[in-house]
Scaffold this motif. Structure first.
Motif, PDB file in Angstrom:
ATOM      1  N   LEU A  82       0.814  -1.214   0.000  1.00 33.21           N
ATOM      2  CA  LEU A  82       0.000   0.000   0.000  1.00 33.21           C
ATOM      3  C   LEU A  82       0.847   1.264   0.000  1.00 33.21           C
ATOM      4  O   LEU A  82       0.595   2.192  -0.782  1.00 33.21           O
ATOM      5  CB  LEU A  82      -0.929   0.004   1.215  1.00 33.21           C
ATOM      6  N   ASP A  83       1.853   1.328   0.871  1.00 29.53           N
ATOM      7  CA  ASP A  83       2.669   2.536   0.970  1.00 29.53           C
ATOM      8  C   ASP A  83       3.335   2.870  -0.358  1.00 29.53           C
ATOM      9  O   ASP A  83       3.419   4.038  -0.753  1.00 29.53           O
ATOM     10  CB  ASP A  83       3.732   2.376   2.060  1.00 29.53           C
ATOM     11  N   GLU A  84       3.801   1.840  -1.051  1.00 29.37           N
ATOM     12  CA  GLU A  84       4.458   2.052  -2.340  1.00 29.37           C
ATOM     13  C   GLU A  84       3.463   2.568  -3.374  1.00 29.37           C
ATOM     14  O   GLU A  84       3.777   3.460  -4.171  1.00 29.37           O
ATOM     15  CB  GLU A  84       5.095   0.748  -2.823  1.00 29.37           C
ATOM     16  N   LYS A  85       2.258   2.022  -3.363  1.00 30.21           N
ATOM     17  CA  LYS A  85       1.232   2.480  -4.304  1.00 30.21           C
ATOM     18  C   LYS A  85       0.894   3.953  -4.067  1.00 30.21           C
ATOM     19  O   LYS A  85       0.829   4.746  -5.011  1.00 30.21           O
ATOM     20  CB  LYS A  85      -0.027   1.621  -4.165  1.00 30.21           C
ATOM     21  N   LEU A  86       0.675   4.315  -2.807  1.00 29.61           N
ATOM     22  CA  LEU A  86       0.353   5.709  -2.494  1.00 29.61           C
ATOM     23  C   LEU A  86       1.491   6.633  -2.903  1.00 29.61           C
ATOM     24  O   LEU A  86       1.271   7.681  -3.522  1.00 29.61           O
ATOM     25  CB  LEU A  86       0.071   5.858  -1.000  1.00 29.61           C
ATOM     26  N   TYR A  87       2.714   6.244  -2.556  1.00 25.13           N
ATOM     27  CA  TYR A  87       3.876   7.087  -2.841  1.00 25.13           C
ATOM     28  C   TYR A  87       4.069   7.282  -4.344  1.00 25.13           C
ATOM     29  O   TYR A  87       4.254   8.413  -4.817  1.00 25.13           O
ATOM     30  CB  TYR A  87       5.132   6.467  -2.226  1.00 25.13           C
ATOM     31  N   GLU A  88       4.034   6.190  -5.100  1.00 29.53           N
ATOM     32  CA  GLU A  88       4.346   6.275  -6.528  1.00 29.53           C
ATOM     33  C   GLU A  88       3.253   7.009  -7.307  1.00 29.53           C
ATOM     34  O   GLU A  88       3.556   7.777  -8.232  1.00 29.53           O
ATOM     35  CB  GLU A  88       4.564   4.880  -7.111  1.00 29.53           C
ATOM     36  N   ILE A  89       1.995   6.790  -6.957  1.00 30.13           N
ATOM     37  CA  ILE A  89       0.917   7.503  -7.652  1.00 30.13           C
ATOM     38  C   ILE A  89       0.972   8.988  -7.316  1.00 30.13           C
ATOM     39  O   ILE A  89       0.821   9.850  -8.199  1.00 30.13           O
ATOM     40  CB  ILE A  89      -0.454   6.900  -7.291  1.00 30.13           C
ATOM     41  N   ASN A  90       1.207   9.315  -6.064  1.00 31.36           N
ATOM     42  CA  ASN A  90       1.324  10.720  -5.673  1.00 31.36           C
ATOM     43  C   ASN A  90       2.492  11.383  -6.405  1.00 31.36           C
ATOM     44  O   ASN A  90       2.369  12.492  -6.945  1.00 31.36           O
ATOM     45  CB  ASN A  90       1.522  10.808  -4.159  1.00 31.36           C
ATOM     46  N   ARG A  91       3.622  10.698  -6.457  1.00 31.05           N
ATOM     47  CA  ARG A  91       4.818  11.243  -7.108  1.00 31.05           C
ATOM     48  C   ARG A  91       4.611  11.394  -8.611  1.00 31.05           C
ATOM     49  O   ARG A  91       4.998  12.409  -9.205  1.00 31.05           O
ATOM     50  CB  ARG A  91       6.013  10.325  -6.844  1.00 31.05           C
ATOM     51  N   PHE A  92       3.991  10.397  -9.231  1.00 27.07           N
ATOM     52  CA  PHE A  92       3.789  10.423 -10.681  1.00 27.07           C
ATOM     53  C   PHE A  92       3.000  11.660 -11.106  1.00 27.07           C
ATOM     54  O   PHE A  92       3.408  12.396 -12.015  1.00 27.07           O
ATOM     55  CB  PHE A  92       3.052   9.152 -11.122  1.00 27.07           C
ATOM     56  N   PHE A  93       1.884  11.910 -10.448  1.00 33.24           N
ATOM     57  CA  PHE A  93       1.037  13.021 -10.880  1.00 33.24           C
ATOM     58  C   PHE A  93       1.552  14.375 -10.405  1.00 33.24           C
ATOM     59  O   PHE A  93       1.308  15.391 -11.072  1.00 33.24           O
ATOM     60  CB  PHE A  93      -0.404  12.793 -10.430  1.00 33.24           C
ATOM     61  N   ASN A  94       2.267  14.411  -9.304  1.00 30.23           N
ATOM     62  CA  ASN A  94       2.773  15.696  -8.822  1.00 30.23           C
ATOM     63  C   ASN A  94       3.886  16.266  -9.698  1.00 30.23           C
ATOM     64  O   ASN A  94       4.289  17.415  -9.521  1.00 30.23           O
ATOM     65  CB  ASN A  94       3.253  15.574  -7.373  1.00 30.23           C
ATOM     66  N   ARG A  95       4.365  15.499 -10.662  1.00 33.86           N
ATOM     67  CA  ARG A  95       5.344  16.023 -11.622  1.00 33.86           C
ATOM     68  C   ARG A  95       4.683  16.906 -12.674  1.00 33.86           C
ATOM     69  O   ARG A  95       5.361  17.653 -13.377  1.00 33.86           O
ATOM     70  CB  ARG A  95       6.062  14.867 -12.327  1.00 33.86           C
ATOM     71  N   PHE A  96       3.359  16.807 -12.796  1.00 35.46           N
ATOM     72  CA  PHE A  96       2.660  17.559 -13.830  1.00 35.46           C
ATOM     73  C   PHE A  96       2.615  19.041 -13.459  1.00 35.46           C
ATOM     74  O   PHE A  96       2.717  19.412 -12.293  1.00 35.46           O
ATOM     75  CB  PHE A  96       1.234  17.031 -14.000  1.00 35.46           C
ATOM     76  N   ASP A  97       2.438  19.875 -14.470  1.00 35.10           N
ATOM     77  CA  ASP A  97       2.403  21.324 -14.256  1.00 35.10           C
ATOM     78  C   ASP A  97       1.038  21.763 -13.730  1.00 35.10           C
ATOM     79  O   ASP A  97      -0.002  21.284 -14.199  1.00 35.10           O
ATOM     80  CB  ASP A  97       2.685  22.065 -15.566  1.00 35.10           C
ATOM     81  N   PHE A  98       1.073  22.687 -12.772  1.00 36.43           N
ATOM     82  CA  PHE A  98      -0.177  23.298 -12.317  1.00 36.43           C
ATOM     83  C   PHE A  98      -0.521  24.450 -13.255  1.00 36.43           C
ATOM     84  O   PHE A  98       0.267  25.378 -13.438  1.00 36.43           O
ATOM     85  CB  PHE A  98      -0.050  23.827 -10.886  1.00 36.43           C
ATOM     86  N   VAL A  99      -1.709  24.376 -13.853  1.00 34.38           N
ATOM     87  CA  VAL A  99      -2.186  25.431 -14.747  1.00 34.38           C
ATOM     88  C   VAL A  99      -3.652  25.687 -14.428  1.00 34.38           C
ATOM     89  O   VAL A  99      -4.453  24.750 -14.356  1.00 34.38           O
ATOM     90  CB  VAL A  99      -2.028  25.044 -16.236  1.00 34.38           C
ATOM     91  N   ASP A 100      -4.011  26.942 -14.247  1.00 32.10           N
ATOM     92  CA  ASP A 100      -5.386  27.313 -13.934  1.00 32.10           C
ATOM     93  C   ASP A 100      -6.319  26.967 -15.091  1.00 32.10           C
ATOM     94  O   ASP A 100      -5.933  27.012 -16.260  1.00 32.10           O
ATOM     95  CB  ASP A 100      -5.447  28.814 -13.640  1.00 32.10           C
ATOM     96  N   ASP A 101      -7.560  26.631 -14.756  1.00 29.68           N
ATOM     97  CA  ASP A 101      -8.528  26.226 -15.776  1.00 29.68           C
ATOM     98  C   ASP A 101      -8.749  27.293 -16.848  1.00 29.68           C
ATOM     99  O   ASP A 101      -8.925  26.968 -18.025  1.00 29.68           O
ATOM    100  CB  ASP A 101      -9.878  25.893 -15.127  1.00 29.68           C
ATOM    101  N   LEU A 102      -8.764  28.555 -16.449  1.00 23.60           N
ATOM    102  CA  LEU A 102      -8.991  29.619 -17.430  1.00 23.60           C
ATOM    103  C   LEU A 102      -7.898  29.642 -18.492  1.00 23.60           C
ATOM    104  O   LEU A 102      -8.156  29.900 -19.670  1.00 23.60           O
ATOM    105  CB  LEU A 102      -9.067  30.977 -16.733  1.00 23.60           C
TER     106      LEU A 102
END
Length: 215
Positions: free
Chosen positions: A56-76
């Motif tokens: 479980l810990d590995e799943k949480l860590y890797e999924i969190n890490r994978f998506f947190n590499r993406f850029d934050f961009v406002d919807d507008l």
């Protein structure tokens, strides 16, 4: 930007979608977002397959890490809309989104990895330091546990009682909508109104996954 849902919003949040994409699905992704997008989605599917046997810990860590590499961009800026909930496919294909998009993608990914839906909640909070509404994903070991928080602002996975920078509002998943209580379980709310943002997102996801074959 977040849409703050009231207590009468729908509690029907469809979560179980078959993400085993076929060649037609990848073709639709290429048409919409280009060949590079198809490669990104295949990379996500590869990660999901690799994590199936992990703890479980590995799943949480890797999924969190994978998506947190993406850029934050406002919807507008990103979608030319005031508020837009991207599907995981849209988020991965474009490599950018806002807090709802990070949370939704993590939610679906962890369900794909076999984590029961009742242990996951999409939680609306106020980010106190930023003075703005925000969304995070909460994982509950048991219904009364202090949840772990998966977030794109603070990228460490921490228990909710260690996140003093967040003030909970309410949370939801496919089983219901809860009034938040000190980042814990809270009180389940009743309601029957449509949750339009979620419904629109799932409808778009269906079109990518199944095209005209959906029932």
């Amino acid at each position: 930007m977040l849409v703050l849902l009231c207590a009468t919003c729908s509690t029907l949040v469809r979560a179980k979608i078959d993400f085993n994409l076929d060649s037609e699905s990848y073709f639709r992704i290429e048409i919409a977002y280009g060949k590079e997008a198809s490669k990104k989605v295949k990379g996500w599917r590869k990660l999901i397959n690799e994590l199936q046997g992990e703890d479980l810990d590995e799943k949480l860590y890797e999924i969190n890490r994978f998506f947190n590499r993406f850029d934050f961009v406002d919807d507008l800026v990103h979608w030319q809309q005031k508020d837009y909930w991207a599907t995981p496919i849209e988020f991965i294909s474009t490599g950018a989104g806002d807090c709802e998009d990070y949370t939704i993608a993590k939610y679906f990914s962890l369900i794909e990895l076999g984590i029961p839906e009742q242990q996951l909640r999409l939680m609306y909070v106020t980010a106190l330091e930023l003075r703005q509404p925000h969304m995070v994903l909460a994982y509950y070991e048991t219904p009364t546990s202090i949840p772990l928080v998966l977030d794109n602002i603070n990228r460490r996975i921490l228990p909710a009682n260690k996140r003093r920078d967040l003030s909970p509002i309410y949370s939801f998943n496919g089983n219901g909508l809860w009034a938040a209580k000190a980042m814990g379980t809270g009180r389940k709310l009743r309601g029957s109104g449509p949750m339009k943002m979620w419904d629109d997102m799932v409808e778009r996801l269906d079109r990518v996954m199944y095209g005209d074959k959906q029932e």
